[in-house]
Write a protein that holds these residues in place. Structure first.
Motif, short mmCIF file in Angstrom:
data_model
loop_
_atom_site.label_atom_id
_atom_site.label_comp_id
_atom_site.label_asym_id
_atom_site.label_seq_id
_atom_site.Cartn_x
_atom_site.Cartn_y
_atom_site.Cartn_z
N ALA A 123 0.87 -1.16 0.00
CA ALA A 123 0.00 0.00 0.00
C ALA A 123 0.91 1.22 0.00
CB ALA A 123 -0.90 -0.02 1.22
N GLY A 124 2.07 1.05 -0.63
CA GLY A 124 3.04 2.13 -0.65
C GLY A 124 3.98 2.05 -1.83
N GLY A 154 2.09 -1.39 4.26
CA GLY A 154 2.06 0.06 4.05
C GLY A 154 0.74 0.67 4.48
N ASN A 155 0.61 1.99 4.29
CA ASN A 155 -0.55 2.72 4.81
C ASN A 155 -1.30 3.53 3.76
OD1 ASN A 155 1.21 4.81 4.30
ND2 ASN A 155 1.24 5.60 6.39
N SER A 156 -1.03 3.29 2.47
CA SER A 156 -1.66 4.13 1.46
C SER A 156 -3.15 3.82 1.28
CB SER A 156 -0.94 3.98 0.10
OG SER A 156 -1.28 2.77 -0.51
N MET A 157 -3.63 2.69 1.86
CA MET A 157 -5.05 2.36 1.72
C MET A 157 -5.82 2.60 3.02
SD MET A 157 -5.59 1.74 -1.40
CE MET A 157 -7.17 0.89 -1.50
N LEU A 158 -5.22 3.33 3.94
CA LEU A 158 -5.96 3.75 5.13
C LEU A 158 -7.06 4.73 4.74
CD1 LEU A 158 -3.07 4.36 7.70
CD2 LEU A 158 -4.76 2.52 7.77
N PRO A 159 -8.22 4.72 5.37
CA PRO A 159 -8.56 3.93 6.56
C PRO A 159 -9.18 2.57 6.25
CG PRO A 159 -10.31 5.47 6.12
CD PRO A 159 -9.27 5.70 5.05
N LEU A 160 -9.30 2.19 4.98
CA LEU A 160 -9.97 0.94 4.63
C LEU A 160 -9.16 -0.28 5.04
CD1 LEU A 160 -12.40 -0.42 3.29
CD2 LEU A 160 -11.18 -0.27 1.10
N PHE A 161 -7.87 -0.27 4.71
CA PHE A 161 -6.99 -1.39 5.03
C PHE A 161 -5.80 -0.89 5.83
CE2 PHE A 161 -8.59 -2.98 0.74
CZ PHE A 161 -9.63 -3.71 1.32
N ALA A 189 3.72 -5.44 -7.05
CA ALA A 189 2.33 -5.70 -6.67
C ALA A 189 1.80 -4.64 -5.71
CB ALA A 189 2.20 -7.08 -6.04
N TYR A 190 0.58 -4.20 -5.97
CA TYR A 190 -0.07 -3.19 -5.15
C TYR A 190 -1.50 -3.59 -4.85
CZ TYR A 190 3.64 0.09 -6.66
OH TYR A 190 4.83 0.71 -6.92
N VAL A 191 -2.05 -3.01 -3.78
CA VAL A 191 -3.49 -3.02 -3.56
C VAL A 191 -3.95 -1.57 -3.73
CG1 VAL A 191 -3.12 -2.87 -1.04
CG2 VAL A 191 -5.38 -3.47 -1.95
N LYS A 192 -4.90 -1.36 -4.68
CA LYS A 192 -5.35 0.00 -4.99
C LYS A 192 -6.82 -0.02 -5.40
CE LYS A 192 -1.29 1.88 -4.47
NZ LYS A 192 -1.02 2.80 -3.33
N LEU A 203 -5.08 4.01 -10.92
CA LEU A 203 -5.12 3.32 -9.63
C LEU A 203 -4.98 4.37 -8.54
CD1 LEU A 203 -2.74 0.35 -10.48
CD2 LEU A 203 -5.24 0.30 -10.36
N VAL A 204 -5.89 4.31 -7.56
CA VAL A 204 -6.00 5.38 -6.57
C VAL A 204 -5.72 4.84 -5.16
CG1 VAL A 204 -7.57 7.06 -5.52
CG2 VAL A 204 -7.65 6.63 -7.98
N SER A 205 -4.95 5.61 -4.39
CA SER A 205 -4.74 5.33 -2.97
C SER A 205 -5.79 6.08 -2.17
CB SER A 205 -3.34 5.78 -2.53
OG SER A 205 -2.33 5.08 -3.23
N LEU A 206 -6.33 5.42 -1.14
CA LEU A 206 -7.33 6.09 -0.30
C LEU A 206 -6.67 7.12 0.62
CD1 LEU A 206 -9.64 3.08 0.61
CD2 LEU A 206 -9.73 4.62 -1.35
N ASN A 207 -5.41 6.88 0.95
CA ASN A 207 -4.63 7.86 1.70
C ASN A 207 -4.16 8.94 0.72
OD1 ASN A 207 -2.70 9.32 3.13
ND2 ASN A 207 -1.86 7.52 4.16
#
Length: 229
Positions: A123-124, A154-161, A189-192, A203-207
């Motif tokens: 997530a980063g 990582g923390n780029s998908m906070l607050p969801l993950f 590999a990413y989660v986005k 692809l968008v980060s929630l953070n």
């Protein structure tokens, strides 16, 4: 490192899964999971057995630099009454230790399910997902229907993950705007969140501290699947 971290470190160093180690120690996989998470501590007989399995000293496993033989020269120089005091103190320490390590696991085994964790997705800054081999681990709760599981780094998908959260993924080649996806982006590999609108495909980060990642001919992209939990 403490004993929980050491168990996990030496287990992985030997190439064992939690299930493998549980079989060698004649315990349930949930016990190993509880030891490694720090929720519970192993009995001394299991500590001794693990040290033999890992081919290390007990002191290395429990995270203490104190060696058993260090006390013998000191003890031998004490008079009888002081030796009795040392013995009484040692007995009290053993009683206190047993009260701690014999505590039952707080969560029933029925609340855990086993699954294979494939690796980490960032997530980063990106992870090499295909370099990881699946590892069998225990999960508290019901494991949903999925094709593979990964862990967030990582923390780029906070607050969801949150960082170190486990995600379960269904493989698919068809995705819709707004879905959370596991994606290979330029061989990492990413989660986005996948977004397609009149402006662009990205692809968008929630953070919001992280920039969007454009999907275009300049980037090599492969979708592994969508997150189901």
């Amino acid at each position: 490192m403490d004993i929980s971290q050491n168990i996990k470190f030496y287990r992985k160093q030997k190439g064992y899964t939690q299930v493998d180690l549980a079989k060698l120690l004649n315990v349930k996989p949930t016990a190993v999971s509880a030891w490694e998470s720090g929720r519970n501590k192993p009995l001394m007989d299991k500590v001794t057995l693990m040290a033999n399995v890992f081919n290390i000293n007990i002191s290395q496993l429990v995270g203490d630099t104190f060696e058993v033989n260090d006390i013998n020269p000191v003890y031998s120089k004490l008079d009888v009454n002081r030796k009795k005091n040392v013995y009484k103190y040692a007995v009290n320490q053993l009683d206190d230790q047993n009260k701690i390590i014999q505590m039952p696991e707080p969560t029933p085994e029925s609340e855990y399910e086993e699954f294979e964790l494939f690796g980490a997705v960032s997530a980063g800054t990106g992870e090499y997902l295909t370099d990881n081999k699946p590892e069998k681990v225990m999960y508290k709760g019901i494991v949903p229907e999925h094709d593979f599981a990964v862990i967030v780094n990582g923390n780029s998908m906070l607050p969801l993950f949150e960082d170190k959260q486990i995600l379960f993924v269904k493989k698919t080649d068809e995705i819709r705007s707004g879905q959370i996806v596991i994606v290979d982006y330029d061989h990492q590999a990413y989660v986005k969140k996948f977004v397609r609108d009149e402006k662009s495909c990205r692809l968008v980060s929630l953070n919001k501290e992280y920039k969007d990642m454009p999907i275009d001919e300049e980037h090599d992209i492969h979708i592994y699947g969508t997150v189901v939990l």
